[in-house]
Design a protein around this motif. Structure first.
Motif, mmCIF file in Angstrom:
data_model
loop_
_atom_site.group_PDB
_atom_site.id
_atom_site.type_symbol
_atom_site.label_atom_id
_atom_site.label_comp_id
_atom_site.label_asym_id
_atom_site.label_seq_id
_atom_site.Cartn_x
_atom_site.Cartn_y
_atom_site.Cartn_z
ATOM 1 N N GLY A 93 0.917 -1.247 0.037
ATOM 2 C CA GLY A 93 -0.132 -0.150 0.043
ATOM 3 C C GLY A 93 0.891 1.271 -0.085
ATOM 4 N N ALA A 94 2.041 1.262 0.678
ATOM 5 C CA ALA A 94 2.932 2.457 0.869
ATOM 6 C C ALA A 94 3.498 2.648 -0.547
ATOM 7 C CB ALA A 94 3.771 2.219 1.924
ATOM 8 N N GLY A 95 3.916 1.585 -1.080
ATOM 9 C CA GLY A 95 4.301 1.824 -2.528
ATOM 10 C C GLY A 95 3.514 2.213 -3.516
ATOM 11 N N LEU A 96 2.312 1.916 -3.437
ATOM 12 C CA LEU A 96 1.343 2.259 -4.508
ATOM 13 C C LEU A 96 0.918 3.777 -4.153
ATOM 14 C CD1 LEU A 96 -1.309 -0.627 -4.346
ATOM 15 C CD2 LEU A 96 -0.130 0.129 -6.413
ATOM 16 N N LEU A 97 0.731 4.380 -2.843
ATOM 17 C CA LEU A 97 0.752 5.700 -2.497
ATOM 18 C C LEU A 97 1.949 6.513 -2.832
ATOM 19 C CD1 LEU A 97 -1.063 5.377 0.901
ATOM 20 C CD2 LEU A 97 -2.056 6.005 -1.181
ATOM 21 N N GLY A 98 3.154 5.905 -2.688
ATOM 22 C CA GLY A 98 4.217 6.746 -3.116
ATOM 23 C C GLY A 98 4.309 6.985 -4.712
ATOM 24 N N THR A 99 3.638 6.062 -5.355
ATOM 25 C CA THR A 99 3.923 6.103 -6.961
ATOM 26 C C THR A 99 2.838 7.060 -7.460
ATOM 27 O OG1 THR A 99 4.707 3.587 -6.959
ATOM 28 C CG2 THR A 99 3.894 4.622 -9.098
ATOM 29 N N ALA A 100 1.876 6.790 -6.740
ATOM 30 C CA ALA A 100 0.498 8.019 -7.240
ATOM 31 C C ALA A 100 1.099 9.395 -6.773
ATOM 32 C CB ALA A 100 -0.513 7.630 -6.298
ATOM 33 N N TRP A 101 1.758 9.545 -5.855
ATOM 34 C CA TRP A 101 2.057 10.925 -5.269
ATOM 35 C C TRP A 101 3.271 11.319 -6.440
ATOM 36 C CZ3 TRP A 101 7.066 12.850 -3.699
ATOM 37 C CH2 TRP A 101 7.027 14.001 -3.212
ATOM 38 N N TYR A 102 4.213 10.752 -6.553
ATOM 39 C CA TYR A 102 5.143 10.959 -7.568
ATOM 40 C C TYR A 102 4.585 11.136 -9.068
ATOM 41 C CZ TYR A 102 9.339 10.560 -10.563
ATOM 42 O OH TYR A 102 10.365 10.941 -11.436
ATOM 43 N N LEU A 103 3.834 10.550 -9.453
ATOM 44 C CA LEU A 103 3.091 10.651 -10.841
ATOM 45 C C LEU A 103 2.299 11.822 -10.813
ATOM 46 C CD1 LEU A 103 2.237 7.044 -11.896
ATOM 47 C CD2 LEU A 103 4.156 8.552 -12.630
ATOM 48 N N ARG A 104 1.378 12.279 -9.694
ATOM 49 C CA ARG A 104 0.804 13.646 -9.737
ATOM 50 C C ARG A 104 1.745 14.777 -9.728
ATOM 51 N NH1 ARG A 104 -1.418 16.524 -5.602
ATOM 52 N NH2 ARG A 104 -3.380 17.406 -6.368
ATOM 53 N N ARG A 105 2.819 14.680 -8.993
ATOM 54 C CA ARG A 105 3.656 15.819 -8.919
ATOM 55 C C ARG A 105 4.338 15.963 -10.373
ATOM 56 N NH1 ARG A 105 5.064 19.345 -4.959
ATOM 57 N NH2 ARG A 105 7.133 18.885 -5.552
ATOM 58 N N ARG A 106 4.665 14.997 -11.177
ATOM 59 C CA ARG A 106 5.021 14.849 -12.435
ATOM 60 C C ARG A 106 4.159 15.661 -13.383
ATOM 61 N NH1 ARG A 106 8.165 10.303 -15.216
ATOM 62 N NH2 ARG A 106 8.696 11.554 -16.686
ATOM 63 N N ASN A 107 3.070 15.643 -13.266
ATOM 64 C CA ASN A 107 2.126 16.015 -14.401
ATOM 65 C C ASN A 107 1.728 17.650 -14.215
ATOM 66 O OD1 ASN A 107 1.336 13.734 -15.602
ATOM 67 N ND2 ASN A 107 -0.376 13.359 -14.109
ATOM 68 N N LYS A 108 2.349 18.275 -13.160
ATOM 69 C CA LYS A 108 2.195 19.733 -13.101
ATOM 70 C C LYS A 108 3.611 20.359 -13.067
ATOM 71 C CE LYS A 108 -2.013 19.232 -10.379
ATOM 72 N NZ LYS A 108 -2.776 19.655 -9.091
ATOM 73 N N PRO A 109 4.290 20.404 -14.097
ATOM 74 C CA PRO A 109 5.561 20.878 -14.276
ATOM 75 C C PRO A 109 5.882 22.307 -13.807
ATOM 76 C CG PRO A 109 4.769 20.791 -16.557
ATOM 77 C CD PRO A 109 3.656 20.182 -15.527
ATOM 78 N N TYR A 110 4.889 23.113 -13.698
ATOM 79 C CA TYR A 110 5.127 24.474 -13.839
ATOM 80 C C TYR A 110 4.871 24.988 -11.970
ATOM 81 C CZ TYR A 110 5.433 24.694 -18.517
ATOM 82 O OH TYR A 110 5.664 24.529 -19.630
ATOM 83 N N ARG A 111 4.923 23.869 -11.199
ATOM 84 C CA ARG A 111 4.751 24.169 -9.775
ATOM 85 C C ARG A 111 5.888 24.628 -9.111
ATOM 86 N NH1 ARG A 111 1.292 20.017 -6.162
ATOM 87 N NH2 ARG A 111 0.332 21.658 -5.067
ATOM 88 N N LEU A 112 5.787 25.519 -8.261
ATOM 89 C CA LEU A 112 7.130 25.827 -7.307
ATOM 90 C C LEU A 112 7.013 25.617 -6.055
ATOM 91 C CD1 LEU A 112 7.530 29.525 -8.795
ATOM 92 C CD2 LEU A 112 8.878 27.591 -9.159
#
Length: 179
Positions: free
Chosen positions: A160-179
């Motif tokens: 479960g922790a691995g799935l949550l970490g993967t989802a968080w990483y992919l969500r952060r990659r989709n918004k490249p202009y975030r500071l």
């Protein structure tokens, strides 16, 4: 002008020199003969040279090295069909033997020597182990270990922790202009 006679002469010389070798390599045409084989203490002979006369194909004899004639050996009647006849001797002790096959018309189909070796002694194999009560668990890699509740909960938490970490990483990659 082209001179081909030395090449022609050397080619003929090689061909004439090779002719006796080629003729010597061809086996002499003989009758079908016999084929002898051993399996453990059993000797068997096969031939296709005999014809059936009065219901008999012929007789095969197994001679030891001290026996000199067909009549002295262990004789067995040939059995078979018009294409193949055979005979067999069982419980043959180790040694060198001669097999002679005489067809029912009195002609000798063939003679061949055979060596009967000692049969290997049977070795003890490992005793069979008990099979798993639930069979092979192919989906678990063949494991038959029964894990407890604590181990299964810990494994589920890591997945479960691995799935949550993967989802968080992919969500952060989709918004490249975030500071």
């Amino acid at each position: 002008m082209r001179n081909s006679s030395p090449v022609l002469r050397s080619g003929l010389t090689v061909a004439v020199a090779a002719l006796p070798l080629a003729l010597a390599a061809v086996p002499a045409v003989a009758g079908p003969g016999i084929s002898v084989s051993t399996t453990g203490s059993t000797v068997s002979v096969t031939t296709s040279a005999c014809t059936q006369i009065n219901g008999s194909w012929g007789t095969a004899s197994l001679l030891t090295s001290s026996q000199g004639s067909f009549a002295q050996g262990r004789q067995v009647t040939l059995s078979g069909t018009s294409t193949s006849q055979s005979a067999a001797w069982s419980s043959v002790s180790p040694g060198t033997y001669t097999v002679i096959v005489v067809c029912s018309d009195g002609t000798t189909a063939g003679t061949q020597s055979v060596v009967v070796s000692t049969a290997p002694s049977p070795s003890r194999s490992a005793s069979p182990s008990a099979s798993p009560s639930r069979g092979v668990m192919g989906g678990v890699g063949g494991s038959t270990t029964d894990y407890g509740t604590v181990t299964l909960v810990a494994g589920g938490t890591l997945v479960g922790a691995g799935l949550l970490g993967t989802a968080w990483y992919l969500r952060r990659r989709n918004k490249p202009y975030r500071l």
